[in-house]
Scaffold this motif. Structure first.
Motif, mmCIF file in Angstrom:
data_model
loop_
_atom_site.group_PDB
_atom_site.id
_atom_site.type_symbol
_atom_site.label_atom_id
_atom_site.label_comp_id
_atom_site.label_asym_id
_atom_site.label_seq_id
_atom_site.Cartn_x
_atom_site.Cartn_y
_atom_site.Cartn_z
ATOM 1 N N GLY A 192 12.281 -17.289 2.321
ATOM 2 C CA GLY A 192 11.381 -18.191 3.033
ATOM 3 C C GLY A 192 11.611 -19.616 2.568
ATOM 4 N N MET A 193 10.520 -20.371 2.446
ATOM 5 C CA MET A 193 10.668 -21.763 2.011
ATOM 6 C C MET A 193 10.995 -21.793 0.518
ATOM 7 S SD MET A 193 7.274 -23.183 3.912
ATOM 8 C CE MET A 193 7.555 -24.911 4.101
ATOM 9 N N GLY A 194 11.900 -22.706 0.170
ATOM 10 C CA GLY A 194 12.140 -22.967 -1.245
ATOM 11 C C GLY A 194 13.336 -22.264 -1.834
ATOM 12 N N GLU A 195 13.704 -22.707 -3.023
ATOM 13 C CA GLU A 195 14.839 -22.150 -3.754
ATOM 14 C C GLU A 195 14.284 -21.332 -4.930
ATOM 15 O OE1 GLU A 195 17.994 -21.536 -3.742
ATOM 16 O OE2 GLU A 195 17.938 -20.928 -5.830
ATOM 17 N N PRO A 196 14.399 -19.988 -4.853
ATOM 18 C CA PRO A 196 13.779 -19.147 -5.891
ATOM 19 C C PRO A 196 14.219 -19.512 -7.308
ATOM 20 C CG PRO A 196 14.589 -17.809 -4.061
ATOM 21 C CD PRO A 196 15.037 -19.198 -3.789
ATOM 22 N N PHE A 197 15.501 -19.837 -7.501
ATOM 23 C CA PHE A 197 15.981 -20.083 -8.863
ATOM 24 C C PHE A 197 15.539 -21.449 -9.398
ATOM 25 C CE2 PHE A 197 19.843 -16.979 -8.474
ATOM 26 C CZ PHE A 197 18.955 -15.918 -8.446
ATOM 27 N N ALA A 198 15.008 -22.304 -8.523
ATOM 28 C CA ALA A 198 14.433 -23.568 -9.004
ATOM 29 C C ALA A 198 12.994 -23.345 -9.501
ATOM 30 C CB ALA A 198 14.467 -24.616 -7.893
ATOM 31 N N ASN A 199 12.499 -22.126 -9.306
ATOM 32 C CA ASN A 199 11.141 -21.757 -9.754
ATOM 33 C C ASN A 199 11.254 -20.401 -10.446
ATOM 34 O OD1 ASN A 199 8.351 -21.719 -10.018
ATOM 35 N ND2 ASN A 199 7.987 -20.981 -7.934
ATOM 36 N N TYR A 200 12.283 -20.281 -11.300
ATOM 37 C CA TYR A 200 12.716 -18.956 -11.768
ATOM 38 C C TYR A 200 11.601 -18.177 -12.456
ATOM 39 C CZ TYR A 200 15.935 -15.345 -13.288
ATOM 40 O OH TYR A 200 16.571 -14.139 -13.454
ATOM 41 N N ASP A 201 10.927 -18.777 -13.436
ATOM 42 C CA ASP A 201 9.980 -17.996 -14.250
ATOM 43 C C ASP A 201 8.857 -17.407 -13.409
ATOM 44 O OD1 ASP A 201 11.412 -18.447 -16.559
ATOM 45 O OD2 ASP A 201 10.311 -20.265 -17.059
ATOM 46 N N GLY A 250 20.661 -19.744 -12.616
ATOM 47 C CA GLY A 250 19.824 -18.657 -12.106
ATOM 48 C C GLY A 250 20.634 -17.380 -11.926
ATOM 49 N N ILE A 251 21.856 -17.516 -11.434
ATOM 50 C CA ILE A 251 22.718 -16.332 -11.251
ATOM 51 C C ILE A 251 22.992 -15.704 -12.616
ATOM 52 C CG2 ILE A 251 24.998 -15.539 -10.462
ATOM 53 C CD1 ILE A 251 24.904 -17.857 -8.385
ATOM 54 N N GLU A 252 23.228 -16.563 -13.606
ATOM 55 C CA GLU A 252 23.489 -16.043 -14.965
ATOM 56 C C GLU A 252 22.263 -15.339 -15.531
ATOM 57 O OE1 GLU A 252 26.780 -19.499 -16.043
ATOM 58 O OE2 GLU A 252 24.777 -19.643 -16.903
ATOM 59 N N ARG A 253 21.100 -15.895 -15.267
ATOM 60 C CA ARG A 253 19.878 -15.235 -15.770
ATOM 61 C C ARG A 253 19.654 -13.905 -15.065
ATOM 62 N NH1 ARG A 253 14.741 -19.226 -16.365
ATOM 63 N NH2 ARG A 253 13.814 -17.335 -17.221
ATOM 64 N N GLU A 260 18.829 -9.552 -16.177
ATOM 65 C CA GLU A 260 17.524 -8.930 -15.944
ATOM 66 C C GLU A 260 17.650 -7.411 -15.854
ATOM 67 O OE1 GLU A 260 14.946 -10.638 -16.229
ATOM 68 O OE2 GLU A 260 15.283 -12.683 -15.485
ATOM 69 N N ARG A 261 16.524 -6.727 -16.157
ATOM 70 C CA ARG A 261 16.591 -5.265 -16.164
ATOM 71 C C ARG A 261 16.409 -4.665 -14.773
ATOM 72 N NH1 ARG A 261 11.485 -2.814 -15.908
ATOM 73 N NH2 ARG A 261 9.982 -4.484 -15.618
#
Ligand code: SAH
Ligand code: SF4
Length: 365
Positions: A165-174, A206-209, A213-214
């Motif tokens: 949707g709106m926005g870049e998920p990895f710019a709001n990662y936590d 973000g891709i590296e994080r 992830e589990r």
């Protein structure tokens, strides 16, 4: 300070909150089930909780998303909700119902700061990050909507969730990842990790994080051009993370996870849809892929019109030619069938506009 809603709390935090009020831990589990399984719309509906507790809970907002209206398209099978947040920002969520499944497209930011030239959300700029509760509550709305539609045969809940949707998920990662974990929680909403897909503009960190992830959620990367010059023109982020860096991060991700990666490619007439660009894209992906079975997939997206841009949607013949070239190079490639174009609910059309298009089938508020 953001206003915290009940959907902003983890089960552990709800337990601590209720304990601080002198309630036993099992009350928090009851509350959590009401939020994520029963999908209650008000604490009054939590009738197995003591009245005093329900009253106290009613002092905390259940959700900070205030639904302004829902637009309906595709004969009722696509629904776009516009939510107003306490600070006045708006976000949109789209529910798409199919005979055998349903997908909700969730926003992670109000607006977006990435500035991709072909995207309506990008024209807004970044208003703010959404809280985890504001992300989670969009999926809850979609499930409530399905139940209200009488689609309970599909267990009354969404089967797939895409962060597109709106926005870049990895710019709001936590905050985004907190939402993923809460939606996944088998004690609550219980959405399988493989039923969730995140799409990124290509933020390498973000891709590296995500690789660490589990939860094995799916990854889609917005590529949209086969070379740096054109990608930088279309997507300013490419100046920070050029294609070589993006591909290195993708290889690392595949080496870590052994999971398939999708590349999204919006087709713009005369801009990035020439046969020679399809060949360049195929070669780029072939030389960037890790050894072993090809874990790349391309998703072609005929561009959805955004007012005020000089861009055009590729003719269908150019789409199929582009697809054929990639297929000839052995790259699995599908064309995304769009939903909700007439209510501006398709990819990249979300901009919080509040008009009701003339050809929308219906409208409810
Ligand atoms: N910010 C993330 C996810 C949201 S956009 C990202 O950019 O990946 C989801 C997808 O829609 C992305 O691939 C994006 O490039 C694409 N998109 C944006 N504008 C579009 C438009 N007008 N038509 C079709 N797809 C668009
Ligand atoms: Fe932001 Fe994605 Fe739109 Fe680019 S395409 S402006 S990253 S929402």
């Amino acid at each position: 300070m953001e206003q915290r809603s009940l959907y902003d709390y983890t089960l552990t935090e709800l337990t601590a909150l209720l304990q601080s009020w002198g309630e036993p831990a099992f009350r928090a589990r009851q509350l959590y089930r009401h939020l994520y399984v029963n999908l209650v719309q008000h604490p009054e509906q939590m009738t197995d909780l003591p009245l005093a507790l329900r009253r106290r809970l009613a002092e905390i907002p259940l959700s900070t998303l205030h639904r302004e209206h829902v637009q309906i398209g595709d004969n009722g099978m696509t629904r776009k909700a516009l939510f107003r947040l306490p600070d006045g920002a708006v976000v949109e969520t789209v529910l798409m119902v199919y005979p055998d499944r349903s997908t909700v497209c969730v926003s992670t930011q109000a607006g977006c700061g990435m500035g991709c030239v072909f995207c309506a959300t990008g024209q807004l700029g970044l208003l703010r990050n959404l809280s985890s509760g504001e992300i989670v509550a969009q999926a809850i709305w979609a499930s409530q909507e399905l139940r209200a539609m009488g689609m309970a045969g599909q267990s009354g809940r969404v089967s797939n969730l895409v962060f597109m949707g709106m926005g870049e998920p990895f710019a709001n990662y936590d905050r985004w990842w907190q939402a993923v974990e809460r939606l996944h929680d088998p004690q609550g909403f219980n959405l399988g990790a493989r039923s969730m897909t995140v799409s990124t503009v290509g933020l390498v960190k973000g891709i590296e994080r995500l690789a660490e992830e589990r939860l094995p959620i799916n990854l889609a990367i917005s590529l949209h051009a086969p070379d740096d010059a054109l990608r930088s023109e279309l997507m300013p982020v490419n100046r920070r993370y050029p294609i070589a860096d993006l591909m290195a991060a993708t290889r690392h991700y595949i080496a870590k996870t052994r999971r398939r990666v999708s590349f999204e490619y919006v087709l713009l007439q005369g801009k990035n849809d020439h046969p020679h660009q399809a060949i360049a894209l195929a070669r780029l992906l072939r030389r960037s892929a890790p050894r072993g079975p090809l874990l790349f997939h391309v998703n072609l997206i005929p561009w959805n019109p955004v007012p005020g841009t000089p861009l055009g949607r590729s003719e269908w013949e150019r789409v199929t030619t582009f697809q054929q070239i990639l297929t000839d190079y052995g790259i699995p490639c599908t064309v995304r069938v769009e939903r909700g174009v007439e209510i501006a609910a398709a990819c990249g059309q979300l901009a919080g506009r509040q008009f009701i298009p003339v050809n929308a089938v219906g409208n409810e508020s």
